[in-house]
Design a protein around this motif. Structure first.
Motif, short mmCIF file in Angstrom:
data_model
loop_
_atom_site.label_atom_id
_atom_site.label_comp_id
_atom_site.label_asym_id
_atom_site.label_seq_id
_atom_site.Cartn_x
_atom_site.Cartn_y
_atom_site.Cartn_z
N ALA A 92 -16.22 10.67 -15.16
CA ALA A 92 -16.07 9.58 -15.86
C ALA A 92 -16.64 8.35 -15.51
CB ALA A 92 -14.53 9.30 -15.90
N VAL A 93 -17.97 8.22 -15.33
CA VAL A 93 -18.93 7.26 -14.67
C VAL A 93 -19.36 6.32 -15.98
CG1 VAL A 93 -21.01 6.70 -13.63
CG2 VAL A 93 -19.95 8.87 -12.85
N GLU A 94 -19.07 5.10 -15.60
CA GLU A 94 -19.52 4.15 -16.57
C GLU A 94 -20.41 3.17 -15.99
OE1 GLU A 94 -16.31 2.57 -19.42
OE2 GLU A 94 -15.17 4.03 -18.11
N PRO A 95 -21.31 2.53 -16.56
CA PRO A 95 -22.23 1.71 -15.78
C PRO A 95 -21.61 0.24 -15.16
CG PRO A 95 -22.72 1.69 -18.20
CD PRO A 95 -21.65 2.70 -17.94
N TYR A 127 -14.66 14.41 -0.11
CA TYR A 127 -14.55 12.61 -0.50
C TYR A 127 -15.69 12.03 -0.28
CZ TYR A 127 -13.35 7.60 0.09
OH TYR A 127 -13.08 6.34 0.02
N TYR A 128 -16.49 12.06 0.83
CA TYR A 128 -17.65 11.33 1.13
C TYR A 128 -18.85 11.66 -0.11
CZ TYR A 128 -15.47 10.14 5.54
OH TYR A 128 -14.72 9.56 6.64
N GLU A 129 -18.79 13.24 -0.18
CA GLU A 129 -19.71 13.57 -0.97
C GLU A 129 -19.69 13.22 -2.49
OE1 GLU A 129 -19.35 17.98 -1.03
OE2 GLU A 129 -21.44 18.37 -1.98
N LYS A 130 -18.50 13.36 -2.75
CA LYS A 130 -18.03 13.06 -4.24
C LYS A 130 -18.45 11.38 -4.37
CE LYS A 130 -13.60 13.76 -5.28
NZ LYS A 130 -12.36 14.42 -5.67
N ALA A 131 -18.30 10.45 -3.33
CA ALA A 131 -18.43 8.96 -3.46
C ALA A 131 -20.09 9.15 -3.77
CB ALA A 131 -17.75 8.45 -2.33
N ILE A 132 -20.62 9.42 -2.94
CA ILE A 132 -22.24 9.57 -2.99
C ILE A 132 -22.72 10.06 -4.25
CG2 ILE A 132 -24.33 10.76 -2.29
CD1 ILE A 132 -23.84 8.49 -0.57
N LYS A 133 -22.34 11.18 -4.97
CA LYS A 133 -22.78 11.68 -5.99
C LYS A 133 -22.27 10.58 -7.12
CE LYS A 133 -22.87 16.51 -5.25
NZ LYS A 133 -22.04 17.97 -5.26
N TYR A 134 -21.16 10.27 -7.14
CA TYR A 134 -20.56 9.38 -8.11
C TYR A 134 -21.61 8.14 -8.12
CZ TYR A 134 -17.23 6.52 -10.91
OH TYR A 134 -16.46 5.98 -11.86
N SER A 135 -22.16 7.31 -6.99
CA SER A 135 -23.02 6.10 -6.95
C SER A 135 -24.20 6.56 -7.79
CB SER A 135 -23.31 5.84 -5.67
OG SER A 135 -21.94 5.69 -4.90
N LYS A 182 -25.16 8.79 -9.89
CA LYS A 182 -24.78 9.13 -11.35
C LYS A 182 -24.81 7.63 -11.94
CE LYS A 182 -22.61 11.90 -14.68
NZ LYS A 182 -21.37 12.67 -14.68
N LYS A 183 -23.96 6.91 -11.33
CA LYS A 183 -23.63 5.51 -11.87
C LYS A 183 -25.02 4.61 -12.00
CE LYS A 183 -20.49 1.55 -11.24
NZ LYS A 183 -19.58 1.68 -12.40
N PHE A 198 -31.51 0.88 -5.82
CA PHE A 198 -29.98 0.74 -5.08
C PHE A 198 -30.06 0.86 -3.74
CE2 PHE A 198 -30.48 5.72 -5.86
CZ PHE A 198 -30.49 5.96 -4.43
N PHE A 199 -29.14 0.10 -3.32
CA PHE A 199 -28.62 0.23 -1.76
C PHE A 199 -27.18 0.74 -1.59
CE2 PHE A 199 -26.55 -2.30 1.74
CZ PHE A 199 -27.15 -1.85 2.89
N ILE A 200 -27.09 1.99 -1.01
CA ILE A 200 -25.82 2.61 -1.04
C ILE A 200 -25.26 2.42 0.53
CG2 ILE A 200 -24.62 4.69 -1.24
CD1 ILE A 200 -26.30 5.41 -3.66
#
Ligand SMILES: [Zn+2]
Length: 399
Positions: A182-185, A208-216, A218-219, A225-227
């Protein structure tokens, strides 16, 4: 001095970054021995070497603040604003002047920004990316500055400090879960828990951490970017000498490096990965004339769970039944409960963790932070052999 030169460079718009994509992995309290132990445990238990080993460069990082042993506030200030300051201060110098965190310069030059943590999103380390505060505990002001920053993505705990209404009013989407489908810009705040997230050790899902990075990723597809991503609970487990929770937290945090390394391999000329720590916590030493880390896996309860079991048991017998732990002493149990604030300072709690640490040959020397050096692993940029926190982003923007 760095501050003055930085303002000068920005004024003349002379800063041209060679990196379009910057990953900043910060393990809070993650010392060199923490990493070594997590790596050996991962090899023994899961048959897998941790990902940080595959990063190309390694430097020794000095962490001292103006007060000597640093806290996370002074440390993140050193990273973001290239200045040593006093503990407790976030992007404020020793004389009380506001500093210019480099993250805002990234924002001004069209980088997308993600701030991710497993702690509350207003805690010192994540706050250092978007806020300035004379006192790291001034959460109301820090939460307001988060909303004002208009940074693109926040993921962490800390529902206690926001209302949905405020978040929406500032133009952010609000969610309580990371859903990669459900990623939106649009700018977004994802608050996954009320204050800090539970330990990975206590969760069924370890990603949790892996999902957060993948989400970023994709977004921010197609954008610079700076993550920033913080393994915040590594520090909490280390304060309590809860070795296994610390290890499982690092293993999960390290897992989130994989998508970053894959990204780097596709974009090696303009990607930087930093994997490091803000300080060491606990004075961890490995070996007591022997070492047997297999013995750690018999620990079944994290620090958070142990505290909650102590607080929620009717009496010592009830605690024993609930926890299935029979080697602790009733006198210490009553002592721990006597001041209504059970913590890692209590003998009862310490005896629980010492039991497993002693079996494994693991020693912790303090409940606090130390000035032990930490490791700085990197891809896409090479630093001097020995650097200070203040040098890292300074070197990045100079190149
Ligand atoms: Zn700490």
């Amino acid at each position: 001095m760095k501050k003055i030169v930085f303002i000068f460079l920005i004024t003349l718009s002379l800063t041209v970054f060679s990196a379009d994509y910057i990953f900043f992995f910060l393990g809070d309290g993650m010392g060199i021995n923490h990493l070594k132990l997590a790596n050996e445990y991962s090899i023994k238990k899961y048959g897998k070497t941790l990902n940080y080993n595959s990063l190309e460069n390694l430097s020794i990082l000095n962490t001292e603040s103006l007060d000597g042993v640093t806290d996370s506030a002074a440390a993140i200030t050193s990273f973001m604003s290239f200045e040593k300051t006093n503990n407790n201060k976030i992007n404020i110098d020793k004389d009380g002047n506001k500093l210019n965190p480099v993250s805002y310069h990234f924002k001004d030059t069209n980088y997308k920004i993600a701030v991710i943590t497993s702690n509350s999103i207003v805690d010192a380390s994540p706050a250092g990316i978007y806020a300035k505060s004379n006192d790291r505990n001034n959460y109301i002001s820090i939460a307001n500055q988060l909303l004002e920053s208009q940074f693109d993505l926040f993921i962490g705990g800390g529902r206690a400090f926001f209302t949905e209404e405020e978040i929406l009013k500032k133009g952010y989407m609000y969610k309580r879960k990371i859903d990669i489908q459900a990623v939106e810009p649009k700018n977004e705040i994802i608050l996954t828990s009320y204050s800090n997230n539970p330990f990975i050790f206590d969760q069924d899902e370890k990603d949790y951490y892996e999902k957060a990075i993948k989400y970023s990723l994709k977004k921010f597809e197609g954008e610079k970017f700076f993550i920033f991503i913080e393994g915040g609970k590594i520090d909490h487990a280390s304060h309590a000498h809860d070795t296994l929770s610390m290890i499982e937290e690092i293993i999960a945090f390290d897992k989130s490096l994989k998508p970053a390394i894959d990204f780097y391999n596709k974009n090696p000329d303009n990607t930087i990965i930093l994997f490091t720590a803000d300080h060491e916590t606990g004075g961890l030493s490995l070996g007591d004339g022997f070492i047997n880390i297999n013995n750690l896996s018999s620990q079944k309860i994290s620090y958070d769970k142990l505290i909650s079991m102590i607080n929620n048991s009717d009496d010592f017998d009830d605690f024993q039944k609930k926890s299935n732990v029979y080697f602790l002493n009733e006198e210490n149990y009553n002592e721990a409960l006597s001041d209504n604030n059970v913590s890692y300072f209590d003998d009862f709690v310490q005896n629980y963790f010492n039991h497993y640490n002693d079996l494994a040959g693991i020693k912790w020397s303090t409940f606090g932070h130390t000035i032990n050096n930490v490791a700085l692993f990197s891809n896409g940029i090479k630093f001097d052999k020995s650097v200070h926190l203040t040098d890292i982003f300074w070197d990045i923007i100079k190149k």
